[in-house]
Scaffold this motif. Structure first.
Motif, PDB file in Angstrom:
ATOM      1  N   MET A 228       0.826  -1.209   0.000  1.00 50.97           N
ATOM      2  CA  MET A 228       0.000   0.000   0.000  1.00 50.97           C
ATOM      3  C   MET A 228       0.856   1.253   0.000  1.00 50.97           C
ATOM      4  SD  MET A 228      -2.784   1.309   2.847  1.00 50.97           S
ATOM      5  CE  MET A 228      -1.533   2.017   3.944  1.00 50.97           C
ATOM      6  N   GLY A 229       0.413   2.264  -0.725  1.00 49.87           N
ATOM      7  CA  GLY A 229       1.093   3.556  -0.688  1.00 49.87           C
ATOM      8  C   GLY A 229       0.748   4.404  -1.892  1.00 49.87           C
ATOM      9  N   GLY A 230       1.027   5.690  -1.779  1.00 53.97           N
ATOM     10  CA  GLY A 230       0.769   6.588  -2.890  1.00 53.97           C
ATOM     11  C   GLY A 230       1.689   6.360  -4.065  1.00 53.97           C
ATOM     12  N   ALA A 231       2.875   5.787  -3.809  1.00 57.69           N
ATOM     13  CA  ALA A 231       3.816   5.478  -4.893  1.00 57.69           C
ATOM     14  C   ALA A 231       3.564   4.108  -5.497  1.00 57.69           C
ATOM     15  CB  ALA A 231       5.250   5.554  -4.375  1.00 57.69           C
ATOM     16  N   VAL A 232       2.677   3.330  -4.898  1.00 56.66           N
ATOM     17  CA  VAL A 232       2.390   1.979  -5.366  1.00 56.66           C
ATOM     18  C   VAL A 232       1.514   2.036  -6.613  1.00 56.66           C
ATOM     19  CG1 VAL A 232       1.228  -0.198  -4.779  1.00 56.66           C
ATOM     20  CG2 VAL A 232       2.638   0.975  -3.074  1.00 56.66           C
ATOM     21  N   ARG A 233       1.868   1.224  -7.603  1.00 59.01           N
ATOM     22  CA  ARG A 233       1.012   1.089  -8.789  1.00 59.01           C
ATOM     23  C   ARG A 233      -0.099   0.110  -8.428  1.00 59.01           C
ATOM     24  NH1 ARG A 233       6.419   0.931 -11.303  1.00 59.01           N
ATOM     25  NH2 ARG A 233       6.731   2.898 -12.411  1.00 59.01           N
ATOM     26  N   GLY A 234      -1.086   0.631  -7.740  1.00 56.61           N
ATOM     27  CA  GLY A 234      -2.115  -0.210  -7.154  1.00 56.61           C
ATOM     28  C   GLY A 234      -3.204  -0.598  -8.127  1.00 56.61           C
TER      29      GLY A 234
ATOM     30  N   ALA B 139      13.749  -6.522  -2.809  1.00 54.43           N
ATOM     31  CA  ALA B 139      14.610  -5.681  -3.640  1.00 54.43           C
ATOM     32  C   ALA B 139      13.806  -4.606  -4.363  1.00 54.43           C
ATOM     33  CB  ALA B 139      15.367  -6.545  -4.646  1.00 54.43           C
ATOM     34  N   THR B 140      12.571  -4.925  -4.762  1.00 58.52           N
ATOM     35  CA  THR B 140      11.716  -3.927  -5.399  1.00 58.52           C
ATOM     36  C   THR B 140      11.421  -2.796  -4.422  1.00 58.52           C
ATOM     37  OG1 THR B 140      10.711  -5.665  -6.759  1.00 58.52           O
ATOM     38  CG2 THR B 140       9.539  -3.571  -6.621  1.00 58.52           C
ATOM     39  N   LEU B 141      11.124  -3.159  -3.165  1.00 61.22           N
ATOM     40  CA  LEU B 141      10.902  -2.157  -2.130  1.00 61.22           C
ATOM     41  C   LEU B 141      12.173  -1.360  -1.857  1.00 61.22           C
ATOM     42  CD1 LEU B 141       8.859  -4.443   0.284  1.00 61.22           C
ATOM     43  CD2 LEU B 141       7.942  -2.457  -0.924  1.00 61.22           C
ATOM     44  N   GLY B 142      13.307  -2.063  -1.789  1.00 62.95           N
ATOM     45  CA  GLY B 142      14.577  -1.403  -1.515  1.00 62.95           C
ATOM     46  C   GLY B 142      14.992  -0.435  -2.603  1.00 62.95           C
ATOM     47  N   SER B 143      14.708  -0.776  -3.854  1.00 66.07           N
ATOM     48  CA  SER B 143      15.040   0.113  -4.959  1.00 66.07           C
ATOM     49  C   SER B 143      14.262   1.419  -4.842  1.00 66.07           C
ATOM     50  CB  SER B 143      14.721  -0.584  -6.287  1.00 66.07           C
ATOM     51  OG  SER B 143      15.003   0.263  -7.379  1.00 66.07           O
ATOM     52  N   TRP B 144      12.971   1.326  -4.514  1.00 64.82           N
ATOM     53  CA  TRP B 144      12.179   2.547  -4.291  1.00 64.82           C
ATOM     54  C   TRP B 144      12.730   3.349  -3.119  1.00 64.82           C
ATOM     55  CZ3 TRP B 144       9.375   3.715   0.176  1.00 64.82           C
ATOM     56  CH2 TRP B 144       8.601   4.900   0.109  1.00 64.82           C
ATOM     57  N   PHE B 145      13.205   2.650  -2.098  1.00 66.61           N
ATOM     58  CA  PHE B 145      13.683   3.283  -0.873  1.00 66.61           C
ATOM     59  C   PHE B 145      14.977   4.045  -1.106  1.00 66.61           C
ATOM     60  CE2 PHE B 145      15.072   2.655   3.751  1.00 66.61           C
ATOM     61  CZ  PHE B 145      14.137   3.538   4.259  1.00 66.61           C
ATOM     62  N   GLY B 146      15.716   3.686  -2.149  1.00 66.14           N
ATOM     63  CA  GLY B 146      16.950   4.395  -2.464  1.00 66.14           C
ATOM     64  C   GLY B 146      18.202   3.561  -2.398  1.00 66.14           C
ATOM     65  N   VAL B 147      18.077   2.243  -2.250  1.00 60.83           N
ATOM     66  CA  VAL B 147      19.248   1.363  -2.216  1.00 60.83           C
ATOM     67  C   VAL B 147      19.611   0.999  -3.650  1.00 60.83           C
ATOM     68  CG1 VAL B 147      20.194  -0.810  -1.358  1.00 60.83           C
ATOM     69  CG2 VAL B 147      18.504   0.451   0.007  1.00 60.83           C
ATOM     70  N   ASP B 148      20.879   1.186  -4.027  1.00 60.55           N
ATOM     71  CA  ASP B 148      21.270   0.925  -5.409  1.00 60.55           C
ATOM     72  C   ASP B 148      21.414  -0.569  -5.667  1.00 60.55           C
ATOM     73  OD1 ASP B 148      23.893   0.069  -4.625  1.00 60.55           O
ATOM     74  OD2 ASP B 148      24.543   2.160  -4.548  1.00 60.55           O
ATOM     75  N   SER B 149      21.515  -0.933  -6.949  1.00 57.59           N
ATOM     76  CA  SER B 149      21.513  -2.340  -7.347  1.00 57.59           C
ATOM     77  C   SER B 149      22.707  -3.108  -6.784  1.00 57.59           C
ATOM     78  CB  SER B 149      21.479  -2.456  -8.870  1.00 57.59           C
ATOM     79  OG  SER B 149      22.603  -1.808  -9.453  1.00 57.59           O
ATOM     80  N   THR B 150      23.865  -2.448  -6.684  1.00 55.03           N
ATOM     81  CA  THR B 150      25.041  -3.141  -6.134  1.00 55.03           C
ATOM     82  C   THR B 150      24.791  -3.564  -4.698  1.00 55.03           C
ATOM     83  OG1 THR B 150      26.545  -1.894  -7.573  1.00 55.03           O
ATOM     84  CG2 THR B 150      27.494  -2.915  -5.594  1.00 55.03           C
ATOM     85  N   ASN B 151      24.271  -2.645  -3.892  1.00 54.58           N
ATOM     86  CA  ASN B 151      24.004  -2.975  -2.496  1.00 54.58           C
ATOM     87  C   ASN B 151      22.830  -3.938  -2.348  1.00 54.58           C
ATOM     88  OD1 ASN B 151      25.957  -1.570  -0.818  1.00 54.58           O
ATOM     89  ND2 ASN B 151      25.104   0.310  -1.671  1.00 54.58           N
ATOM     90  N   LEU B 152      21.851  -3.863  -3.240  1.00 60.18           N
ATOM     91  CA  LEU B 152      20.757  -4.836  -3.186  1.00 60.18           C
ATOM     92  C   LEU B 152      21.278  -6.245  -3.400  1.00 60.18           C
ATOM     93  CD1 LEU B 152      17.904  -2.986  -5.137  1.00 60.18           C
ATOM     94  CD2 LEU B 152      17.966  -3.514  -2.686  1.00 60.18           C
ATOM     95  N   ASN B 153      22.216  -6.402  -4.312  1.00 63.60           N
ATOM     96  CA  ASN B 153      22.782  -7.725  -4.559  1.00 63.60           C
ATOM     97  C   ASN B 153      23.682  -8.188  -3.425  1.00 63.60           C
ATOM     98  OD1 ASN B 153      22.214  -9.011  -7.399  1.00 63.60           O
ATOM     99  ND2 ASN B 153      22.269  -6.793  -7.717  1.00 63.60           N
TER     100      ASN B 153
ATOM    101  N   GLN C  23      14.531  -8.556 -11.282  1.00 61.42           N
ATOM    102  CA  GLN C  23      14.894  -8.113  -9.939  1.00 61.42           C
ATOM    103  C   GLN C  23      14.000  -6.982  -9.439  1.00 61.42           C
ATOM    104  OE1 GLN C  23      19.085  -7.338  -9.599  1.00 61.42           O
ATOM    105  NE2 GLN C  23      19.656  -9.394 -10.276  1.00 61.42           N
ATOM    106  N   ASN C  24      13.298  -6.323 -10.320  1.00 66.70           N
ATOM    107  CA  ASN C  24      12.338  -5.292  -9.914  1.00 66.70           C
ATOM    108  C   ASN C  24      10.982  -5.685 -10.477  1.00 66.70           C
ATOM    109  OD1 ASN C  24      10.716  -2.850  -9.737  1.00 66.70           O
ATOM    110  ND2 ASN C  24      12.620  -1.750  -9.348  1.00 66.70           N
ATOM    111  N   LEU C  25      10.013  -5.885  -9.604  1.00 74.42           N
ATOM    112  CA  LEU C  25       8.711  -6.407  -9.996  1.00 74.42           C
ATOM    113  C   LEU C  25       7.751  -5.327 -10.478  1.00 74.42           C
ATOM    114  CD1 LEU C  25       8.304  -8.953  -7.066  1.00 74.42           C
ATOM    115  CD2 LEU C  25       9.153  -9.401  -9.377  1.00 74.42           C
ATOM    116  N   GLY C  26       8.139  -4.051 -10.312  1.00 73.16           N
ATOM    117  CA  GLY C  26       7.384  -2.970 -10.922  1.00 73.16           C
ATOM    118  C   GLY C  26       6.122  -2.530 -10.217  1.00 73.16           C
ATOM    119  N   PHE C  27       5.900  -2.994  -8.973  1.00 74.74           N
ATOM    120  CA  PHE C  27       4.652  -2.604  -8.299  1.00 74.74           C
ATOM    121  C   PHE C  27       4.759  -1.261  -7.599  1.00 74.74           C
ATOM    122  CE2 PHE C  27       6.775  -5.665  -5.354  1.00 74.74           C
ATOM    123  CZ  PHE C  27       7.071  -4.807  -4.306  1.00 74.74           C
ATOM    124  N   VAL C  28       5.945  -0.674  -7.568  1.00 77.09           N
ATOM    125  CA  VAL C  28       6.119   0.628  -6.923  1.00 77.09           C
ATOM    126  C   VAL C  28       7.123   1.449  -7.715  1.00 77.09           C
ATOM    127  CG1 VAL C  28       7.937  -0.213  -5.381  1.00 77.09           C
ATOM    128  CG2 VAL C  28       6.584   1.772  -4.700  1.00 77.09           C
TER     129      VAL C  28
END
Length: 515
Positions: A440-446, A484-498, A510-515
């Motif tokens: 849930m959220g305003g940034a979520v593609r709900g 990882a999809t949540l983390g990418s929105w939060f501002g964590v880059d792909s290197t640190n996500l991995n 790696q990004n499911l696109g829901f946000v």
């Protein structure tokens, strides 16, 4: 204590917690670890995890209602001494004491006949419907106690992620049966799967992915990194980081440690006694590491508590309304919603963000017990009613915080040990694997269902379910992809996500696109 709270964190933090001046060194070394873009961001973002302890039966939370799916669903679950099959879309609630024309059973509080039909939702796309499924014309619904969640879905601020579970690599039914792929340790174990969902490894893991994200972005919070990770549910492995230490608040907005007398103007008639008491409980000169750790934690909590208590008196905080009561569908009684109460605490902390200069926060909320081996009808109906009302309350509270709509800055998501078996054990369900979750959220593609919604139905003569083994759905989306999809929105880059999710590279998406 030291399994999650490194003593050096507190030694760096120091004993000078009367304000928050001593927090300056706490986490400053992380600036280099975060992405350059994140280090200069001037926006605020928060992740809020609502953890559904015990394993939510997602098969009764989000349902496929097309004719093929519903026929197999109802056949599997309309069994036993207390059947857990819900009523079809459009079925009127049967008054308590009257007989249902659908089941022939007498209606009683909390049971499917009294709840009425499942609530239809229409996804905006068909991406959750895989090619080759038994029915390509699928329709969906939510549990009848989740009317407020349906409203959020219809408004486009709530999304569903289908068939998520702990995975090391993509796993098919044949691979699972042959054990030809790596599998998470101790599947179907509550403790181990809770840890794997929150920390990527079985019980004994020391770092949670929420805490590690906090580590990376804490430098954005300036001198107040102590408020990066907040729990309203006691200590959670989800928030355990290398440098960030989670700060607990009770659901009543109170600090986890309250020292009666230590902050008073007098104690036992003495004006010097309060300071003496505070010195005792925050002492770090003992020969015992345990005693010193306790003193450091006490000093941290006492100092931070005074700051929070002052901040919570600000009009922007006091204007956040208390959550309304809800009706327990299993009892018909009006009750306080413990999940919504926790989310009010989260909203109050978010409202103090400008005061503390905060840019990134991670929260952990106890979503209640979903371990429904028995009496599932009444237990889950109540739990899902609380969840839906809590989400609606939080959405409303975030819509106006100090004159600002914060819904686009906060993403709230559910997690749980696992889902439950598709078949019933008579009046409940047992441990399974893949399940559905809410974001849930305003940034979520709900207003949509992401991932691959599984083929519904038990293995029967003439029907082989490609997505199920022994009553459990084999996940088609991993927790790592979800996080990882949540983390990418939060501002964590792909290197640190991995780095946080070493198995993420095993999945093509790696990004499911829901946000």
């Amino acid at each position: 204590m030291t399994s999650q709270l490194d003593r050096r964190q507190f030694l760096r933090f120091g004993a000078g917690m009367a304000g928050l001046g001593g927090a300056g060194a706490f986490g400053l070394q992380l600036a280099a670890a975060g992405s350059a873009a994140g280090a200069t961001a001037n926006d605020y973002k928060a992740l809020v995890c609502i953890y559904l302890y015990g394993g939510n039966d997602a098969n009764n939370m989000v349902l496929a209602t097309d004719t093929d799916s519903w026929t197999r669903y109802f056949s599997a679950r309309n069994q036993g001494e207390d059947p857990i099959a819900l009523m079809p879309v459009g079925t009127a609630a049967v008054p308590v004491g009257q007989v249902s024309s659908v089941t022939g059973r007498t209606s009683s509080l909390g049971r499917p006949e009294a709840l009425g039909g499942v609530l239809p939702v229409t996804p905006r796309t068909t991406q959750a419907i895989p090619a080759g499924t038994v029915s390509s014309n699928r329709t969906f619904a939510l549990h009848p106690a989740m009317g407020q969640a349906k409203a959020l879905f219809d408004a486009g601020r709530l999304a569903i992620l289908a068939n998520v579970g702990t995975l090391i690599e993509p796993t098919s039914k044949a691979q699972y049966a042959a054990k030809s792929v790596k599998l998470p340790a101790s599947l179907f174990s509550h403790n181990d799967q809770q840890s794997t969902w929150q920390a990527g490894a079985a019980e004994g893991a020391r770092l949670g992915w929420g805490g590690q994200m906090g580590d990376l972005l804490a430098s954005m919070n300036g001198q107040n990194t102590i408020f990066t990770s907040i729990t309203t549910s006691g200590t959670a492995i989800f928030l355990a980081g290398n440098s960030i230490v989670q700060y607990p608040l009770s659901g009543g907005n109170e600090p986890a440690l309250k020292v009666t007398g230590a902050s008073a103007s007098s104690l036992y008639g003495s004006k010097t006694a309060p300071a003496a008491l505070k010195a005792i409980i925050t002492d770090t000169t003992s020969t015992s590491d345990l005693a010193n750790d306790h003193g450091l934690i006490a000093a941290r909590s006492v100092g931070a508590a005074s700051v929070i208590n002052t901040a919570f008196t600000q009009p922007v905080v006091t204007a956040i309304p208390a959550p309304p009561v809800y009706t327990n569908p299993a009892k018909g009684s009006v009750e306080t919603n413990s999940v919504a109460v926790q989310l009010r605490t989260v909203a109050r902390m978010i409202a103090t963000g400008p005061t503390f200069g905060l840019k990134r926060q991670v929260f952990f909320v106890n979503g209640g017990s979903f371990d429904d081996h028995d009496n599932q009808n009444v237990a889950q109906a109540n739990s899902l009613a609380k969840l839906a009302q809590a989400l609606a309350y939080f959405d409303s509270a975030l819509a106006d915080i100090g004159g600002s709509d914060m819904r686009g800055n906060v993403t709230t998501f559910t997690a749980s040990d696992f889902s439950r078996t598709f078949n019933t054990n008579g009046d409940g369900t047992d441990h399974a694997w893949g399940g559905h979750h809410l974001i849930m959220g305003g940034a979520v593609r709900g207003g949509d269902i992401y991932g691959q919604f599984p083929t519904v139905g038990m293995e029967l003569s003439g029907f082989s379910n490609p997505d199920m083994s022994g009553g459990s759905f084999i996940p088609t989306t991993s927790v790592d992809q979800y996080a990882a999809t949540l983390g990418s929105w939060f501002g964590v880059d792909s290197t640190n996500l991995n780095t946080i999710f070493p198995n993420l590279r095993n999945f093509s998406k790696q990004n499911l696109g829901f946000v």
